[in-house]
Design an enzyme around this catalytic site. Structure first.
Site, PDB file in Angstrom:
ATOM      1  CG  ASP A  74     -11.374  17.833  -5.174  1.00 40.89           C
ATOM      2  OD1 ASP A  74     -12.171  18.766  -5.371  1.00 40.89           O
ATOM      3  OD2 ASP A  74     -10.146  17.973  -5.099  1.00 40.89           O
TER       4      ASP A  74
ATOM      5  CB  THR B 295      -9.310   2.530  11.818  1.00 45.35           C
ATOM      6  OG1 THR B 295      -8.178   2.920  11.030  1.00 45.35           O
ATOM      7  CG2 THR B 295     -10.096   1.509  11.066  1.00 45.35           C
TER       8      THR B 295
ATOM      9  NE  ARG C  33       1.346   3.039  12.970  1.00 46.18           N
ATOM     10  CZ  ARG C  33       0.458   3.926  13.435  1.00 46.18           C
ATOM     11  NH1 ARG C  33       0.868   4.906  14.202  1.00 46.18           N
ATOM     12  NH2 ARG C  33      -0.811   3.827  13.134  1.00 46.18           N
TER      13      ARG C  33
ATOM     14  CE  LYS D 207      -2.304   1.597   3.715  1.00 44.21           C
ATOM     15  NZ  LYS D 207      -2.038   3.036   3.726  1.00 44.21           N
TER      16      LYS D 207
ATOM     17  CD  GLN E 206      -5.175   2.642  12.926  1.00 39.75           C
ATOM     18  OE1 GLN E 206      -6.260   3.204  13.041  1.00 39.75           O
ATOM     19  NE2 GLN E 206      -4.606   2.450  11.750  1.00 39.75           N
TER      20      GLN E 206
ATOM     21  CE  LYS F 152      -7.283   6.729   4.294  1.00 42.71           C
ATOM     22  NZ  LYS F 152      -5.832   6.530   4.222  1.00 42.71           N
TER      23      LYS F 152
ATOM     24  CG  ASP G 274      -4.763   4.435   1.785  1.00 38.92           C
ATOM     25  OD1 ASP G 274      -5.911   4.894   1.638  1.00 38.92           O
ATOM     26  OD2 ASP G 274      -4.225   4.281   2.911  1.00 38.92           O
TER      27      ASP G 274
ATOM     28  N   PRO H 208     -16.966  16.021  -7.840  1.00 39.31           N
ATOM     29  CG  PRO H 208     -19.218  15.411  -7.950  1.00 39.31           C
ATOM     30  CD  PRO H 208     -18.319  16.517  -7.498  1.00 39.31           C
ATOM     31  CG  ASN H 209     -14.748  17.344 -13.822  1.00 42.96           C
ATOM     32  OD1 ASN H 209     -14.901  16.444 -14.644  1.00 42.96           O
ATOM     33  ND2 ASN H 209     -13.980  18.403 -14.039  1.00 42.96           N
TER      34      ASN H 209
HETATM   35  O1  C5P Z   1       0.606   1.237  11.049  1.00 45.71           O
HETATM   36  P1  C5P Z   1      -0.833   0.864  10.861  1.00 45.71           P
HETATM   37  O2  C5P Z   1      -1.042  -0.641  10.716  1.00 45.71           O
HETATM   38  O3  C5P Z   1      -1.750   1.499  11.874  1.00 45.71           O
HETATM   39  O4  C5P Z   1      -1.177   1.481   9.424  1.00 45.71           O
HETATM   40  C1  C5P Z   1      -2.464   1.478   8.910  1.00 45.71           C
HETATM   41  C2  C5P Z   1      -2.427   2.028   7.521  1.00 45.71           C
HETATM   42  O5  C5P Z   1      -3.763   1.998   7.014  1.00 45.71           O
HETATM   43  C3  C5P Z   1      -1.945   3.479   7.421  1.00 45.71           C
HETATM   44  O6  C5P Z   1      -1.247   3.578   6.177  1.00 45.71           O
HETATM   45  C4  C5P Z   1      -3.224   4.280   7.380  1.00 45.71           C
HETATM   46  O7  C5P Z   1      -3.109   5.452   6.615  1.00 45.71           O
HETATM   47  C5  C5P Z   1      -4.176   3.307   6.667  1.00 45.71           C
HETATM   48  N1  C5P Z   1      -5.599   3.504   6.915  1.00 45.71           N
HETATM   49  C6  C5P Z   1      -6.162   3.527   8.175  1.00 45.71           C
HETATM   50  N2  C5P Z   1      -7.507   3.727   8.348  1.00 45.71           N
HETATM   51  C7  C5P Z   1      -8.289   3.862   7.297  1.00 45.71           C
HETATM   52  C8  C5P Z   1      -7.732   3.828   5.997  1.00 45.71           C
HETATM   53  C9  C5P Z   1      -6.376   3.633   5.842  1.00 45.71           C
HETATM   54  O8  C5P Z   1      -5.464   3.340   9.150  1.00 45.71           O
HETATM   55  N3  C5P Z   1      -9.593   3.980   7.463  1.00 45.71           N
END
Ligand code: C5P
Length: 237
Positions: free
Chosen positions: A66, A125, A217, A34, A196, A63, A61, A68-69
């Protein structure tokens, strides 16, 4: 599918050399890597192309969120690089998602390539109910907001959602087997939660029905990252 095929390793590093080094190190164990906004902002499309040229799949990733166009054009540019998976924020709305989905379909049929999987981010998350309600001003509970956004995404033609592992079961039961669920916020029992807030172990997340789990991580910040990954693959703890 083996557990190693369900793991997406997050390349949360600042430059291309560090990313390529991680891919080299993990290439025998991991198929999907990713690339998020930190790496993409510093290293650009070259790092995406480099990793694809190493025979690996990329989940871009970024995300997008913006008008739609603009979102549709950004998604198209991402799909042109040959990514396997990419995402937009569901809170960008139904029209934004419909246009993004249409752009991806159009591009893949024009280039005769497999349609990249377009996912919607529901609620990050790292957000808990207090932040959702106080900061974002959303009156719903996290679960209600996730289900609302997942439904919007499905009805707008997206392939699935990025959601917390805690929401997997309810999304799966409501939206069926074919709707993809990708879950970050994964923490083996022996790892720190970091920032998280709604976490689950890899084994639990897969049992609840995640198609893919994103791990950063919990593997890359360990003193022995390959050992940590093997521990997850072998024990699913
Ligand atoms: O280090 P860790 O396992 O917490 O990384 C989670 C990865 O997932 C990070 O790159 C973070 O940007 C991504 N992510 C997230 N929550 C979301 C979407 C993506 O933690 N809803």
């Amino acid at each position: 599918m083996k557990i190693s095929d369900k793991i997406i390793l997050a390349l949360d590093v600042a430059d291309s050399d560090s990313a390529v080094e991680i891919v080299e190190k993990f290439k025998d164990h991991i198929e999907i890597f990713k690339i998020g906004s930190e790496l993409f902002t510093s290293a650009g499309p070259d790092v995406v192309k480099k990793i694809i040229s190493m025979g690996k799949k990329v989940f871009l990733d970024l995300k997008f969120h913006d008008i739609p166009n603009t979102a549709a054009k950004s998604v198209k540019a991402a799909a042109e690089m040959g990514v396997f998976m990419l995402n937009v924020h569901a809170s960008g709305g139904a029209e934004m998602m419909r246009k993004a989905s249409h752009a991806v379909s159009e591009l893949s049929s024009k280039k005769n390539i497999e349609r990249p999987k377009l996912l919607a981010v529901t609620v990050l998350t790292s957000i808990d109910e207090a932040a959702l309600q106080k900061d974002a001003g959303v009156g719903r509970s996290i679960e209600e907001q996730v289900m609302h956004l997942a439904k919007l995404a499905m009805n707008s033609g997206l392939d699935g959602v990025v959601a917390s592992p805690r929401e997997t079961e309810m999304i799966r039961s409501q939206f069926g087997r074919d709707f993809l669920i990708v879950t970050p916020g994964i923490r083996p029992s022996w790892a720190n939660a970091d920032d998280q807030k709604r976490t689950m172990t890899p084994a639990e997340a897969i049992k609840k029905g995640s198609d893919y789990i994103v791990i950063g991580r919990a593997v890359l910040s360990q003193p022995d990252p390959i050992g940590a990954l093997k521990r997850i693959i072998e024990n699913e703890s």
